[in-house]
Design a protein around this motif. Structure first.
Motif, mmCIF file in Angstrom:
data_model
loop_
_atom_site.group_PDB
_atom_site.id
_atom_site.type_symbol
_atom_site.label_atom_id
_atom_site.label_comp_id
_atom_site.label_asym_id
_atom_site.label_seq_id
_atom_site.Cartn_x
_atom_site.Cartn_y
_atom_site.Cartn_z
ATOM 1 N N GLY A 152 -32.377 71.222 14.635
ATOM 2 C CA GLY A 152 -31.471 71.849 13.696
ATOM 3 C C GLY A 152 -30.475 72.843 14.265
ATOM 4 O O GLY A 152 -29.645 73.367 13.531
ATOM 5 N N PHE A 153 -30.518 73.116 15.591
ATOM 6 C CA PHE A 153 -29.497 73.973 16.175
ATOM 7 C C PHE A 153 -28.143 73.262 16.082
ATOM 8 O O PHE A 153 -28.024 72.095 16.455
ATOM 9 N N SER A 154 -27.122 73.977 15.615
ATOM 10 C CA SER A 154 -25.775 73.415 15.520
ATOM 11 C C SER A 154 -24.848 74.178 16.455
ATOM 12 O O SER A 154 -25.178 75.263 16.936
ATOM 13 N N THR A 155 -23.684 73.612 16.700
ATOM 14 C CA THR A 155 -22.679 74.299 17.513
ATOM 15 C C THR A 155 -21.684 75.047 16.626
ATOM 16 O O THR A 155 -20.740 75.649 17.131
ATOM 17 N N LYS A 156 -21.896 74.992 15.321
ATOM 18 C CA LYS A 156 -20.996 75.645 14.363
ATOM 19 C C LYS A 156 -21.756 76.676 13.534
ATOM 20 O O LYS A 156 -22.919 76.478 13.197
ATOM 21 N N ASN A 157 -21.067 77.757 13.177
ATOM 22 C CA ASN A 157 -21.688 78.801 12.362
ATOM 23 C C ASN A 157 -22.122 78.277 10.997
ATOM 24 O O ASN A 157 -23.130 78.716 10.440
ATOM 25 N N SER B 41 -23.177 75.322 10.407
ATOM 26 C CA SER B 41 -24.052 74.162 10.617
ATOM 27 C C SER B 41 -23.293 72.887 10.233
ATOM 28 O O SER B 41 -22.084 72.806 10.442
ATOM 29 N N VAL B 42 -23.948 71.913 9.641
ATOM 30 C CA VAL B 42 -23.299 70.642 9.318
ATOM 31 C C VAL B 42 -22.369 70.782 8.108
ATOM 32 O O VAL B 42 -21.579 69.892 7.817
ATOM 33 N N VAL C 185 -35.124 69.166 5.092
ATOM 34 C CA VAL C 185 -36.301 70.023 4.910
ATOM 35 C C VAL C 185 -37.596 69.237 5.125
ATOM 36 O O VAL C 185 -38.509 69.716 5.802
ATOM 37 N N ILE C 186 -37.694 68.029 4.576
ATOM 38 C CA ILE C 186 -38.921 67.232 4.747
ATOM 39 C C ILE C 186 -39.177 66.936 6.216
ATOM 40 O O ILE C 186 -40.311 67.032 6.696
ATOM 41 N N THR C 187 -38.121 66.581 6.954
ATOM 42 C CA THR C 187 -38.293 66.277 8.382
ATOM 43 C C THR C 187 -38.328 67.545 9.226
ATOM 44 O O THR C 187 -38.475 67.475 10.440
ATOM 45 N N THR C 188 -38.158 68.695 8.580
ATOM 46 C CA THR C 188 -38.123 70.021 9.229
ATOM 47 C C THR C 188 -37.004 70.123 10.265
ATOM 48 O O THR C 188 -37.118 70.847 11.249
ATOM 49 N N THR C 189 -35.915 69.363 10.042
ATOM 50 C CA THR C 189 -34.767 69.473 10.938
ATOM 51 C C THR C 189 -34.059 70.804 10.726
ATOM 52 O O THR C 189 -33.759 71.517 11.678
ATOM 53 N N GLY C 190 -33.770 71.129 9.474
ATOM 54 C CA GLY C 190 -33.194 72.437 9.188
ATOM 55 C C GLY C 190 -31.685 72.519 9.232
ATOM 56 O O GLY C 190 -31.124 73.605 9.135
ATOM 57 N N PHE C 191 -30.992 71.373 9.389
ATOM 58 C CA PHE C 191 -29.537 71.394 9.263
ATOM 59 C C PHE C 191 -29.160 71.816 7.844
ATOM 60 O O PHE C 191 -29.910 71.576 6.890
ATOM 61 N N VAL C 192 -27.975 72.385 7.696
ATOM 62 C CA VAL C 192 -27.541 72.883 6.392
ATOM 63 C C VAL C 192 -26.186 72.285 6.030
ATOM 64 O O VAL C 192 -25.247 72.351 6.822
ATOM 65 N N ALA D 193 -43.570 80.431 5.864
ATOM 66 C CA ALA D 193 -43.649 78.986 5.634
ATOM 67 C C ALA D 193 -42.706 78.226 6.554
ATOM 68 O O ALA D 193 -43.069 77.186 7.117
ATOM 69 N N SER D 194 -41.499 78.753 6.730
ATOM 70 C CA SER D 194 -40.509 78.091 7.576
ATOM 71 C C SER D 194 -40.927 78.106 9.046
ATOM 72 O O SER D 194 -40.814 77.089 9.741
ATOM 73 N N SER D 195 -41.426 79.248 9.522
ATOM 74 C CA SER D 195 -41.837 79.350 10.928
ATOM 75 C C SER D 195 -43.049 78.478 11.217
ATOM 76 O O SER D 195 -43.078 77.749 12.207
ATOM 77 N N LEU D 196 -44.046 78.526 10.341
ATOM 78 C CA LEU D 196 -45.263 77.743 10.551
ATOM 79 C C LEU D 196 -44.992 76.244 10.445
ATOM 80 O O LEU D 196 -45.587 75.450 11.166
ATOM 81 N N GLY D 197 -44.075 75.872 9.553
ATOM 82 C CA GLY D 197 -43.749 74.459 9.380
ATOM 83 C C GLY D 197 -42.625 73.982 10.269
ATOM 84 O O GLY D 197 -42.242 72.815 10.209
ATOM 85 N N ASN D 198 -42.062 74.902 11.106
ATOM 86 C CA ASN D 198 -40.951 74.560 12.008
ATOM 87 C C ASN D 198 -39.750 73.999 11.252
ATOM 88 O O ASN D 198 -39.103 73.059 11.690
ATOM 89 N N VAL D 199 -39.481 74.606 10.087
ATOM 90 C CA VAL D 199 -38.417 74.106 9.212
ATOM 91 C C VAL D 199 -37.049 74.624 9.634
ATOM 92 O O VAL D 199 -36.082 73.870 9.724
ATOM 93 N N GLY D 200 -36.934 75.937 9.884
ATOM 94 C CA GLY D 200 -35.647 76.538 10.258
ATOM 95 C C GLY D 200 -35.166 77.508 9.204
ATOM 96 O O GLY D 200 -35.498 78.693 9.244
ATOM 97 N N PRO D 201 -34.389 77.028 8.214
ATOM 98 C CA PRO D 201 -33.936 77.933 7.149
ATOM 99 C C PRO D 201 -35.092 78.350 6.252
ATOM 100 O O PRO D 201 -36.069 77.620 6.111
ATOM 101 N N ALA D 202 -34.962 79.532 5.633
ATOM 102 C CA ALA D 202 -36.037 80.019 4.767
ATOM 103 C C ALA D 202 -35.445 80.493 3.440
ATOM 104 O O ALA D 202 -34.491 79.904 2.934
#
Length: 497
Positions: free
Chosen positions: A222-227, A229-230, A326-333, A441-450
């Motif tokens: 889920g890391f993006s190169t833009k502030n 995100s997607v 969110v389901i795949t815990t990618t975390g793109f926005v 929840a986000s940290s434990l599930g490796n989701v990203g956004p919270a």
């Protein structure tokens, strides 16, 4: 039983050597873009490889035998060593001069969580951004090996069940089938990354953005190169649909991709976990699409980006994108789902606990575990009525051993307990309720956004120092299936037997 410490240090050295090699790749990218960070990243690479070579040389006479205890230590400390060495490009270049922030960003990368402390991503040197994405991609590769080869052997969280479904490894056949299987799955992983890079470039992304987002997608990082995100490409629906497709693949069992490429489509279609995984996405997308269409104002959520195909398409696309993310815990926005409606905020919070498929790069509890817990719970009604009957849980038309069911239930209880403790700790460090439960929840599930102050359009930089270290621990524990990390904290693990 004495620990074979030399094999542990030898493998740590090997990991450092590999990590340093990847840093050199980031240094090359930095040199190509002349971003001013080339020397710093190269120095970080040389330092990392020097320590790795020294560790391997010093332990060259090790016994080539890894027992269960060493396995737990190698897995956990391997991720820690990678994270510590992975900080060096940030520290040496001055991109992230603070050790706490550098460690948080690095462990978030390797665990494919995607939570960031960077306030302005777009001013970072290209070499640093590429290294940031590489930490995701390396972590994703490592997770495939863990799921296929290592965790089943350690008996972690019901992963033995997955190993029975895999084309190669099983608990009594370590070589050469595990190596062979891991290589094939890595090839698929690499192939998907190349394919997505090409498609994103064709769809309108620059090559640099395309390869970074491809690495972040396939690793479900889920890391993006833009502030933004997607959301930066909200006026280019094709870009987002391509990312949606590859997020779906990354969150599914990579072994099923192997079967598909071998032409064994029946194995894919009949897989119980895959059917529920796809079904959940379809049902949840319909629900969210309707709520967003009738209750939320899309134009307010993505200012500056017009609805190029109308409100109906925008509602569907943003709903599908955020559900899969969110389901795949990618975390793109693509939009701030916490602003849609209170109902959807709670809905997405619940999805933080779902996770993708076993054998994928996704985090979370995993669909397979939820499925077996629910099945076992429903069968308890039958067992209550028929006390003497033997009524086993079945998965993919096969009986699941009681030991595995108990293991999964134990995992679920530990997971929820650690989530509660995690939220309490964050609350004690000054976070409000929404931010504390969302961050845990986000940290434990490796989701990203919270949620709360850690919402999808914000970042984790506002966290207190101790909270950042605590979230780093939660990321690591969640990524390595809990038992691997937590067992090292028990006194009896370190007793000689």
């Amino acid at each position: 039983m004495r620990l074979n410490s030399k094999i542990i240090f030898h493998l740590m050295g090997l990991l450092l050597l590999c990590n340093g090699g990847f840093m050199l790749l980031a240094a090359v990218i930095s040199g190509v873009y002349r971003d001013g960070a080339t020397l710093s990243i190269t120095l970080a690479s040389i330092t990392t490889m020097f320590v790795g070579v020294f560790a391997m040389f010093y332990t060259r006479d090790h016994k080539k035998e890894v027992k269960q205890k060493e396995g737990y230590i190698i897995v956990t400390f391997g991720w820690i060593v990678m994270s510590i060495s992975g900080m060096l490009p940030y520290l040496f270049s001055g991109a992230i001069p603070d050790i706490t922030n550098a460690f948080f960003e690095t462990v978030s990368g390797y665990t494919t969580t995607g939570s960031s402390i960077m306030d302005d991503i777009e001013i970072m040197p290209e070499g640093i951004l590429f290294w940031r994405s590489l930490t995701h991609w390396i972590g994703g590769m490592g997770i495939i090996v863990l799921a296929i080869a290592i965790l089943p052997l350690l008996g972690i969280g019901g992963m033995q069940l997955f190993s029975a479904e895999a084309p190669g490894p099983s608990s009594d056949k370590l070589h050469p089938r595990i190596t062979d299987t891991a290589k094939r799955l890595w090839l698929i992983y690499f192939g998907y990354t190349v394919a997505e890079t090409i498609l994103l470039k064709i769809a309108g992304m620059s090559f640099f953005d395309a390869i970074n987002h491809a690495m972040a997608t396939l690793s479900t990082g889920g890391f993006s190169t833009k502030n933004a995100s997607v959301a930066h490409w909200n006026d280019q629906p094709l870009v987002q649909y391509i990312i949606i497709f590859f997020m779906f693949l990354a969150g599914s069992n990579f072994v099923l991709s192997y079967y598909a490429f071998k032409g064994r489509f029946q194995k894919v279609i009949k897989d119980e976990e895959f059917k529920y995984y796809a079904g959940f996405i379809i049902i949840f997308t319909i629900i969210v699409s309707l709520v967003v269409y009738f209750k939320a104002n899309i134009t307010d959520l993505t200012p500056g980006y017009p609805m190029v195909l109308g409100k109906g398409e925008s509602s569907f696309r943003h709903a599908l994108f955020q559900i899969i993310s969110v389901i795949t815990t990618t975390g793109f926005v693509s939009a701030d789902f916490t602003q849609w409606t209170p109902f959807l905020t709670v809905f997405f919070f619940g999805l933080f606990f779902l996770g993708g498929s076993a054998g994928s790069t996704a985090g979370g509890i995993k669909v397979m575990r939820h499925l077996l817990i629910i099945k076992n719970g429903l069968l308890e009604f039958k067992r209550t009525l028929h006390a003497n009957a033997i009524i086993p849980v079945r998965y993919n038309n096969k009986t699941v051993k009681e030991k595995i069911v108990y293991n999964i239930i134990g995992f679920f209880v530990l997971y929820m307990l650690l989530f509660i403790i995690g939220a309490l700790v964050l609350g004690s460090l000054g976070l409000d309720f929404e931010s504390a439960v969302g961050g845990a929840a986000s940290s434990l599930g490796n989701v990203g956004p919270a949620l709360g102050s850690l919402n999808p359009v914000s970042n984790f930089n506002s966290l207190p120092v101790l909270a950042k270290w605590w979230c780093g621990f939660l990321m690591l524990a969640g990524r390595l299936e809990l038992f691997t990390v937590l067992i090292l904290l028990t006194p009896y693990f370190w007793k000689r037997t």
